[in-house]
Structure formats: C-alpha cells, structure tokens
Design a protein around this motif. Structure first.
Motif, PDB file in Angstrom:
ATOM      1  N   LEU A  73       0.825  -1.204   0.000  1.00  0.00           N
ATOM      2  CA  LEU A  73       0.000   0.000   0.000  1.00  0.00           C
ATOM      3  C   LEU A  73       0.862   1.259   0.000  1.00  0.00           C
ATOM      4  CD1 LEU A  73      -2.733  -1.130   2.550  1.00  0.00           C
ATOM      5  CD2 LEU A  73      -3.136  -0.508   0.184  1.00  0.00           C
TER       6      LEU A  73
ATOM      7  N   PHE B 186       0.736   4.451  -2.458  1.00  0.00           N
ATOM      8  CA  PHE B 186       0.498   5.786  -1.905  1.00  0.00           C
ATOM      9  C   PHE B 186       1.559   6.778  -2.388  1.00  0.00           C
ATOM     10  CE2 PHE B 186       0.271   8.980   1.519  1.00  0.00           C
ATOM     11  CZ  PHE B 186      -1.101   9.218   1.507  1.00  0.00           C
TER      12      PHE B 186
ATOM     13  N   TYR C 174      -7.249   5.898  -2.739  1.00  0.00           N
ATOM     14  CA  TYR C 174      -6.507   5.077  -1.779  1.00  0.00           C
ATOM     15  C   TYR C 174      -7.456   4.337  -0.846  1.00  0.00           C
ATOM     16  CZ  TYR C 174      -2.836   3.861   1.572  1.00  0.00           C
ATOM     17  OH  TYR C 174      -1.969   3.186   2.400  1.00  0.00           O
TER      18      TYR C 174
END
Length: 485
Positions: A397, A401, A439
């Motif tokens: 992740l 990001f 996100y």
C-alpha cells in the motif's frame, strides 16, 4: 469545507489502531530474542558470498521466476477468457440474456476466495510434490481475480461504439474486438503487470511451505539461524523485484503517456508477447513440468471419515471472530502506515528514499517469515500474526500511496506553502485530499486480500480459521478441512 476534509479523515482515522497495539505490546514481549533480531538485520550488510551458496540462490530465484511466469501467463489466459464470458455485455451479445454471465461471476467467487497457499496444500494432497502444483495453485485464484477485473472494466467502458457496430450488422466477436478492445487493453495490461509482481511474491510464499524455489531456502536459513545465507537469497530476490517493478513502470510510462505512437506501441507489445512465449520453454524444462499428472489418478482419501458430522462442531464464533479481528487490525495498520509516517516525518519528499527502502523490505519478506522473526521477541498469538500481515501489506500500500502522491499536481501544495501554511498542513490539504478517495478504495480491496492471507500466519498460533485449516491439511484430517473451507 467540512465535506472536503472528510476523505482525508478517512486516511488518518485508521491510525488509531496503533494505540491498542502499543498498549498491548509491552505485555507480549519476552526478553530472549533481541540479539537474534539484531543479528538478522546486521547480516543484511554482510551476506554470504560463497560460490556454492550464490549458485543455490540463483537456482532458487530461477525456479521461483519460472513458477511465477507460468502461473501468471496461465492466469491471464484463464482470467481474460472467464472475464469476457462473465461480462453481461458479452452474454447479452452472444446469448441474448444475462443469467449465464451472472452465474459464472458467482462461481468464480469460489476459487478466488481461497488463498493460493490453500490451493497448493490441497493439490499437494491429491497430486503429490509436483512442480505443476505450484503453478496451478497460483493460476486458479489469480485467474478468478483477473476475470473479475476484466469483467468489471468491460462493463465500465462506454458501450456506444459496440452498440453502433452491432446496429450496423457487424458480428458480435468483431464488434466486441473493435468497439471495446482498444479501450479495454490499457487496463488489462496495467493490471496484468501488477499480477506478475504478485505472482513472484506468491511463488516465494509457496516455496516457504515446501514447494521449492527461493522461499524454501529462506525458511531453512531462518530456522537454522543462518542469517547471512538468508540475506544472500533475500538480496537476490530484492534485485529481481526491483528490476521487475522498474521494467513494468517503464513500459507503462512508454505505452500510455500522451502522444504515444499507437503503431509502435503495438509492435513493442507483440515483441514482448513473443519473448514471453519463448521464455516458457526453458522455464518448463527448469521446473520439469508434467501437465499429464493433472489428468492422472488423484490420491484423495475416500474413506468414510471424511463425512464425520462431529467435525462440523467446531467453536465457530471464536474462530470467525479471531479471523475477523486479525484481518481488521492488520488491514487498518497497513492502510495507515504510509500516511502516518509521511505526516510525522515531513517534508515528505525527503522521506521517500527511506520509505521506498522499507517498502521493498516489507514486500520482500513473506508474512510467515516475518512472523517467525517476530516470535524471537514476541509471544505466540494474534499480535505477531497481525504485525506480520500489516508489515507486508504496508509495503504494497505504501508504494501505491507514494506513486499517487508523485502523480498529484504540485501547484496546490506550492500555493499553500507560499501562503505560509506549514508543510504538514499543505501535504494534508493538497496532496492527501486529492489521493484519499482512490486510496480508500484500494485499501478496501486490500482488506479482502488480507482476509485470505490470514491462513499463511496460522503457524504462529494466531488462531482463527487459518490455523485450524493448516493443522488439518498437515495432518490429512479431511473431515476437519471441509467445514472450514
């Protein structure tokens, strides 16, 4: 203004999960393994470079790459075919009704709901220790995942070109290929590249559980505390992952940037496809793939014990609640790690190299190996399992990001800084706010992945359905396997 900040709060609220983790952490620490942890990370600077070990590491990497390549291409073939058949647009074009596509979509939910490790262990019981087991174990759930993405993307495309060709009398296959194919191709290629990275990680994970490759070398090295040997394999794997990520990013920028030449892109895509097909032959020879074993006799236990009703009387509330708790903790921590670190240690541009390095290590270490390392300093239970899953998925992740932050327009942040706003507030209001919605959506998808991954950390005593399933599979207790599945 309040509505504008709501997505940003969605990025930061999951960070509250670190409060109970920090509160319980002192009670779970035992004092015997800090030296081992220090030795492990210290060995990263001094990996073993003996010729025999280097040769073994290269051999393990080659086997892992071969498994990843075969399973990835097979999953794309399965996924694209099943994705087209499970798209309502295709179903209506060929059969005049939607129900075949709806039925297939529901059936495809079954194979993708099981982690590739479970498929590997199940196939291992029926076929024995065969290299084709690792390939098929990854290809089945990945194919179902690709099918879902292809079907969803096909339905989200503008249907006007396809409908116009149909009205003009074009056959359904030609209308689909001409009207929707060019618009579908970029998304399929982008997601296909991502699945190749995932296939490499999955092939490493299956090796940890005995199906060969670099994962098997890593587990043996860690269990024997030969950290220098473990880092030889880890650095080799890190190099392969880095080159793969950079290559996919380069192709994505080259092919899908504004002004890209369509004809040149098509020729390069065809050349890449031919190269991949040519690589399949040496990969098959390296693995000694024997596809005929899939058609041979399967050694399933056919005694009556598989139908024992008492096996269904498990403590379901406790098992399900433990699995969900593990999933929620790991998902929230993984989701919040990158935004929280960037806010705490600003300016974010200076933190990028450190975060990228940490993210590479997080993606490099499979969750079972991270859990084994945590057992050096933590008691067995839910906490080391949650931290291992959170660390690995935070690397995935976090990379997404950072890429999203870099893609944001820098002018709003620069305007806020020029107006005297602090760097943290400018980062939060400009870049975080623009990235929050996408996100959050990907974080929800990743939580679904973490739920399936809870099975791989069952070896550290985390409890839940994964632990019961691993124990039942390892002891051939099929009467306990069926109700958990």
């Amino acid at each position: 203004m309040q509505a504008k900040f709501a997505p940003v709060f969605g990025l930061l609220l999951p960070a509250l999960v670190f409060l109970p983790l920090l509160a319980f952490l002192p009670f779970e620490i035992h004092g015997g393994g800090w030296g081992l942890i220090a030795n492990f990370f210290g060995a990263a600077l001094r990996p073993s470079l003996t010729p025999s070990l280097l040769a073994s590491a290269c051999s393990g990497i080659a086997i892992t790459l071969a498994v990843a390549l075969w399973s990835w291409l097979l999953s794309l073939v399965i996924g694209i075919g099943a994705g087209l058949l499970s798209a309502p647009t295709v179903s209506e074009a060929f059969w005049g009704c939607r129900w075949p596509a709806d039925l297939l979509r529901r059936l495809l939910a079954l194979p993708r709901s099981l982690h590739e490790l479970l498929w590997g262990l199940i196939l291992l019981q029926g076929l024995g220790l065969q290299p084709v087991v690792a390939v098929v174990a990854i290809a089945i759930p990945y194919g179902a995942l690709v099918a879902r993405v292809v079907s969803d993307q096909l339905e989200s495309l503008p249907q006007a070109p396809f409908q116009a060709l149909r009205v003009a009398g074009a056959p359904s296959p030609a209308a689909l290929l001409t009207g929707l194919g060019p618009s579908l191709l970029p998304g399929v290629l982008s997601y296909g590249g991502y699945r190749l990275e995932c296939a490499l990680r999955s092939a490493t994970l299956l090796g940890v559980f005995g199906l060969g490759g670099v994962g098997a070398d890593l587990r043996l090295s860690l269990q024997s505390l030969q950290f220098h040997e473990a880092w030889t394999s880890l650095w080799a794997l890190a190099l392969v992952m880095f080159l793969l990520e950079q290559g996919i990013a380069l192709l994505r920028r080259r092919w899908w940037q504004p002004g890209a030449v369509v004809g040149q892109r098509g020729r390069e895509l065809l050349l890449l496809f031919v190269v991949l097909l040519l690589l399949l032959f040496p990969a098959a020879q390296l693995l000694d793939l024997q596809w005929q074993v899939l058609l041979g006799p399967w050694h399933w236990p056919m005694d009556q014990q598989i139908f024992q009703w008492q096996a269904w009387w498990l403590p379901w509330p406790q098992l399900v609640s433990s699995t969900l708790l593990l999933t929620v903790i790991a998902a929230l921590a993984a989701f919040a790690a990158a935004p929280l670190l960037l806010l705490l240690f600003s300016p974010w541009a200076l933190m990028q190299p450190l975060l990228r390095g940490l993210g590479l290590i997080a993606r490099l270490l499979p969750p079972p190996l991270t859990a084994l390392l945590l057992l050096f300093v933590l008691k067995p239970g839910l906490l080391p399992a949650a931290l291992a899953l959170a660390f690995h998925n935070a690397g995935i992740l976090g990379r997404l990001f950072l890429e999203g932050l870099e893609a944001q327009d820098p002018r709003p942040e620069q305007a806020l800084l020029a107006a005297g706003v602090s760097s943290r507030k400018a980062l939060l209001m400009a870049r975080f706010n623009g990235l929050a919605a996408g996100y959050l959506a990907y974080g929800a998808y990743r939580a679904d992945v973490i739920l399936r991954e809870t099975v791989v950390v069952g070896l550290v005593g985390a409890g839940g359905l994964g632990g019961v399933l691993l124990e039942a599979l390892s002891s051939f207790a099929w009467a306990d396997v069926l109700p958990v599945l």
